[in-house]
Design a protein around this motif. Structure first.
Motif, PDB file in Angstrom:
ATOM      1  N   ASP A 205      13.671  20.987 -26.872  1.00  0.00           N
ATOM      2  CA  ASP A 205      13.681  21.538 -24.959  1.00  0.00           C
ATOM      3  C   ASP A 205      14.352  19.577 -24.190  1.00  0.00           C
ATOM      4  N   LEU A 206      14.961  19.353 -25.134  1.00  0.00           N
ATOM      5  CA  LEU A 206      15.800  18.457 -24.962  1.00  0.00           C
ATOM      6  C   LEU A 206      17.203  18.541 -25.093  1.00  0.00           C
ATOM      7  N   LYS A 207      17.970  17.394 -24.410  1.00  0.00           N
ATOM      8  CA  LYS A 207      19.215  17.801 -23.657  1.00  0.00           C
ATOM      9  C   LYS A 207      19.967  15.986 -23.765  1.00  0.00           C
ATOM     10  N   ILE A 208      21.221  15.985 -23.630  1.00  0.00           N
ATOM     11  CA  ILE A 208      21.462  14.525 -24.155  1.00  0.00           C
ATOM     12  C   ILE A 208      22.565  14.230 -22.748  1.00  0.00           C
ATOM     13  N   VAL A 209      22.706  13.359 -22.367  1.00  0.00           N
ATOM     14  CA  VAL A 209      22.933  13.090 -20.709  1.00  0.00           C
ATOM     15  C   VAL A 209      23.803  11.810 -20.596  1.00  0.00           C
ATOM     16  N   GLY A 210      25.260  11.811 -19.875  1.00  0.00           N
ATOM     17  CA  GLY A 210      25.677  10.563 -19.907  1.00  0.00           C
ATOM     18  C   GLY A 210      26.775   9.816 -21.114  1.00  0.00           C
ATOM     19  N   ASP A 211      27.619   8.666 -20.923  1.00  0.00           N
ATOM     20  CA  ASP A 211      28.305   8.614 -22.313  1.00  0.00           C
ATOM     21  C   ASP A 211      26.780   7.604 -23.133  1.00  0.00           C
TER      22      ASP A 211
END
Length: 257
Positions: A205-211
């Motif tokens: 239940d995770l997501k990658i954000v930004g650079d």
């Protein structure tokens, strides 16, 4: 008669000492024929290193095995927490380490690295339902989870005052992932390929954000100033695997085309 006896004793002593000095089948730092190198790994780090059904798998596992076969040396893997690998090398318990270890100036003070074998980079990760955090600038007053001894942990510590967050540390990646999944921490810092693989494989239940926050490269390490012959073999084997296409096959096996 006494003189002959003394000569006999001396000869036996020489033979005994010679026999004691010929066992090089194990032991750190040896480069002779028959040496079995001890290789530190961290099996909580898929897709680079993980354990399944009692066997080790991953990019690092397959890559080092292929290098050893190419260069004709023997080794055995020794799994431990990532934070303990360099101290174990300093204590002479390991000859070499391949553990998704980023090449940094700080680590170069105590280990020598091979040529880089993978381009990584730290990324920021949040719960998939979190729309408030999109970059490190949004972390003020938040809690950030990191794994002990990693470049993500160092980045977090170096920038805590700048961005105003608190840090919670873990010994393994799964526990760190869970801390953010269950809402006990607001974000985590992890190497991009590791967290991208984990999210895809485990439906976290995770997501990658930004650079990506830096341009880390992974290297294979030996203790500084020691095992230079082995390091040369590692670099030679790595280059041959790249030239033959075997390196790409290993990486694509775990990360896809």
């Amino acid at each position: 008669m006494k003189k002959i006896s003394l000569l006999l004793v001396a000869a036996m002593l020489v033979l005994f000492l010679a026999a004691c000095g010929t066992d090089s089948s194990n032991g750190s730092g040896g480069d002779g024929e028959g040496t079995v190198y001890k290789v530190g790994i961290d099996t909580t780090y898929p897709p680079f290193e993980y354990e399944e059904n009692g066997e080790y798998h991953g990019i690092d596992i397959d890559l080092f095995t292929a290098i050893a076969e190419n260069q004709g040396f023997e080794f055995e893997f020794d799994a431990m927490d990532f934070g303990g690998i360099i101290p174990a090398m300093e204590a002479g318990q390991l000859d070499v380490a391949i553990a998704g270890m980023s090449i940094t100036d700080e680590r170069k003070k105590v280990v020598d690295f091979s040529d880089p074998y993978f381009d990584a980079g730290i990324t920021l990760v949040v719960n998939k339902d979190n729309d408030d955090i999109e970059s490190v600038e949004d972390l003020e007053g938040k809690t950030v989870a990191v794994k002990n001894g990693t470049t993500g942990a160092k980045f977090a510590m170096d920038n805590a005052d700048k961005y105003g967050y608190e840090i919670v540390q873990f010994d393994d990646s799964p526990a760190m992932f869970q801390e953010v999944s269950n809402g006990n921490a607001d974000a985590l810092l992890e190497d991009y390929p590791v967290i991208a693989y984990a999210i895809a494989q485990d439906n976290l239940d995770l997501k990658i954000v930004g650079d990506r926050l830096n341009g880390d490269q992974y290297g294979i390490a030996v203790i500084k100033g020691e095992n230079q012959d082995l390091l040369e073999k590692i670099n030679a084997g790595l280059q041959e695997l790249r030239d033959s296409g075997e390196y790409d096959k290993i990486v694509n096996k775990y990360l896809g085309e």
